[in-house]
Design a protein around this motif. Structure first.
Motif, short mmCIF file in Angstrom:
data_model
loop_
_atom_site.label_atom_id
_atom_site.label_comp_id
_atom_site.label_asym_id
_atom_site.label_seq_id
_atom_site.Cartn_x
_atom_site.Cartn_y
_atom_site.Cartn_z
N UNK A 101 28.97 35.28 50.57
CA UNK A 101 29.00 34.51 49.43
C UNK A 101 28.29 35.86 48.81
N UNK A 102 27.35 36.49 48.71
CA UNK A 102 27.14 37.25 48.52
C UNK A 102 28.14 38.64 48.37
N UNK A 103 29.08 39.26 49.02
CA UNK A 103 29.90 39.92 48.97
C UNK A 103 30.52 39.80 48.11
N UNK A 104 31.12 38.02 47.78
CA UNK A 104 32.03 37.85 46.98
C UNK A 104 31.64 37.56 45.75
N UNK A 105 30.43 36.83 45.33
CA UNK A 105 29.57 37.20 44.49
C UNK A 105 29.25 39.10 44.11
N UNK A 106 29.40 39.97 45.01
CA UNK A 106 29.36 41.57 44.05
C UNK A 106 30.87 41.82 43.45
N UNK A 107 31.55 41.82 44.24
CA UNK A 107 32.58 41.59 43.68
C UNK A 107 33.43 40.92 42.60
N UNK A 108 32.90 39.73 42.29
CA UNK A 108 33.15 38.70 41.44
C UNK A 108 32.26 39.04 40.37
N UNK A 109 31.00 39.62 40.27
CA UNK A 109 30.48 39.56 38.79
C UNK A 109 30.01 40.83 38.38
N UNK A 110 31.21 41.68 39.32
CA UNK A 110 31.45 43.19 38.95
C UNK A 110 32.57 43.51 37.72
N UNK A 111 32.87 41.98 37.50
CA UNK A 111 34.27 41.99 36.62
C UNK A 111 33.50 41.46 35.42
N UNK A 112 33.90 42.14 33.77
CA UNK A 112 34.20 41.40 32.17
C UNK A 112 34.74 40.37 31.67
N UNK A 113 33.98 39.25 31.71
CA UNK A 113 34.94 38.42 31.17
C UNK A 113 34.47 38.10 29.26
N UNK A 114 34.93 37.78 28.62
CA UNK A 114 34.92 37.53 27.41
C UNK A 114 35.31 36.55 26.54
N UNK A 115 35.09 35.68 25.60
CA UNK A 115 35.99 34.44 24.94
C UNK A 115 37.57 34.82 25.33
N UNK A 116 37.38 33.32 25.66
CA UNK A 116 39.53 33.66 25.92
C UNK A 116 39.77 34.26 27.02
N UNK A 117 39.36 34.60 27.84
CA UNK A 117 40.31 35.26 29.53
C UNK A 117 40.21 34.21 30.01
N UNK A 118 41.07 34.10 31.26
CA UNK A 118 40.74 33.33 31.87
C UNK A 118 40.60 33.79 33.27
N UNK A 119 40.43 32.61 33.91
CA UNK A 119 40.30 33.26 35.77
C UNK A 119 40.85 31.68 35.96
N UNK A 120 42.31 32.57 37.45
CA UNK A 120 42.90 31.85 37.41
C UNK A 120 42.95 31.48 39.02
N UNK A 121 42.58 29.86 39.34
CA UNK A 121 42.34 29.79 40.59
C UNK A 121 42.66 28.43 41.08
N UNK A 122 42.59 27.92 42.40
CA UNK A 122 43.51 26.71 43.28
C UNK A 122 42.52 25.56 43.55
N UNK A 123 42.79 25.09 43.75
CA UNK A 123 42.51 23.88 44.60
C UNK A 123 41.63 23.90 45.55
N UNK A 124 41.45 24.37 46.51
CA UNK A 124 41.32 24.84 47.50
C UNK A 124 39.83 26.11 47.55
#
Length: 396
Positions: free
Chosen positions: A83-106
């Motif tokens: 989880x810390x490894x995943x967070x390190x990658x995800x929270x390194x990205x910048x998002x702003x209003x209107x941006x979209x994150x696509x994911x799955x039900x799994x």
């Protein structure tokens, strides 16, 4: 594989029938010796001094992991959990209003919470890609949803809640064609069957050591494609990840080292390296064939039982098997199995939010064999569940 020799080298198989490898695999004697030997060395000569003495072996862990996933050693950073490894990658990205994150039900529950928190903070939107008829992420729907607003595709390879294997190589082809970063949570797949980052086409991959890799708890890693670093600004800077420039600035270290943390458990790191090396020596292809075959044997056996239902989605399924006994709560079934010396776990609706929204089946009993389990153990488990289905958990 010499299964009897592997079981002799796995002390836990003498005590329990372990079908909870999706939770934590059983350590081998070799991994256990590696961890305890370094702790003894620290006690004997000092923690810093032990790290200096074993530096070559510690650094080699990056190389072992790179071989495992098909990358390079400079693309690997070590963490204390996935989880810390995943967070390190995800929270390194910048998002702003209107941006979209696509994911799955799994998608795994912690990842979902991170998406929701980021959406709340930034005004970005979380979009759940529909499943196809089999329950896999629908790659055609994914391709149709990607546009200029899409800044990330985040997908879990194998969910915590079942035997589904998402079509990650197809997802990778879609994201590469669109130029959208692809973050893969491979926590339940790495170590269970082959995962090659070049074949998958992901840009970032997180995984744990404790599950199918059979490493110690408190270990995980992040792989980052070098070309993806332009999308990432690590959320944390420290002496292991960056170099002070002598003034009021700093530069990130090269490659995935910019995600490193200075203080780590070197005993656990070496244990992870030993576990990865054992998997490489056995052959991850062979591991995958046997683990998935044992999962199929278990699933087929349960499907044949009156009063027991399995709930694994997808056209390709792995060693994780989820089931329910009619008239018994999943927790009661797990307790009854534990009384028979069989280790299993239970799916948690809060850890699989989007799947829970779509299917009202959780909690389920989760059984997850690995290559050191035997066909006799699988058959015994089926027999015990058959008795539970007949008696409703009551003793005869």
């Amino acid at each position: 594989m010499d299964i009897e020799a592997l079981r002799h080298d796995t002390p836990g198989t003498a005590n329990r029938l372990h079908l909870n490898n999706a939770g934590a695999g059983l350590l081998s004697r070799g991994t256990l010796r590696t961890v305890t030997a370094h702790l003894k060395l620290e006690a004997a000569i000092g923690g810093y001094e032990a790290a200096d003495q074993e530096r070559e072996r510690i650094d080699a862990v990056h190389e072992h992991i790179a071989r495992l996933v098909g990358g390079r050693a400079d693309e690997v950073a070590l963490f204390d959990n996935a989880t810390h490894a995943w967070n390190a990658a995800f929270y390194s990205m910048e998002f702003k209003p209107g941006d979209r994150i696509l994911t799955g039900r799994a998608e795994y529950g912690s990842n979902v919470l991170a998406y929701l928190q980021t959406a709340r903070r930034t005004g970005a939107e979380v979009v759940v890609v529909p499943d196809d008829d089999s329950g896999r992420l629908d790659t055609t729907a994914l391709a149709n949803l990607i546009d200029d607003r899409c800044k990330l595709v985040g997908v879990t390879h194998v969910p915590t809640s079942g035997g589904l294997v998402n079509p990650v190589a197809e997802i990778g082809r879609v994201t590469r064609a669109a130029g959208v970063p692809f973050l893969l949570d491979a926590t339940q797949s790495v170590g269970q069957f082959p995962v090659d980052v070049a074949e998958v086409g992901c840009d970032m991959l997180s995984a744990t050591g404790r599950k199918f890799l059979r490493g110690p708890r408190g270990t995980g890693f992040l792989w980052v494609r070098t070309e993806a670093l332009g999308h990432l600004e690590p959320h944390v800077a420290e002496t292991a990840s960056a170099t002070w420039d002598g003034g009021r600035g700093f530069t990130w270290h090269d490659g995935a080292r910019r995600f490193d943390t200075w203080e780590v458990s070197y005993a656990n790191t070496l244990g992870l390296g030993a576990a990865v090396q054992e998997a490489l020596d056995l052959g991850i292809d062979e591991i995958g064939r046997r683990a998935c075959a044992l999962g199929a044997r278990l699933r087929d056996g349960l499907d044949a039982l009156p009063g027991v239902s399995t709930h694994d989605l997808g056209t390709r399924r792995c060693a994780i098997v989820t089931c329910k006994v009619d008239g018994m709560a999943a927790a009661d079934t797990a307790t009854a199995l534990a009384a028979q010396g069989i280790n299993v776990s239970v799916t948690d609706p809060k850890q699989t939010q989007f799947d829970t929204e779509n299917r009202g089946v959780h909690p389920l009993v989760r059984l997850s064999p690995h290559y050191y389990n035997t066909e006799a153990e699988i058959d015994r488990t089926v027999q015990v569940l058959a008795e539970l289905a007949t008696t409703g958990g009551r003793s005869r």
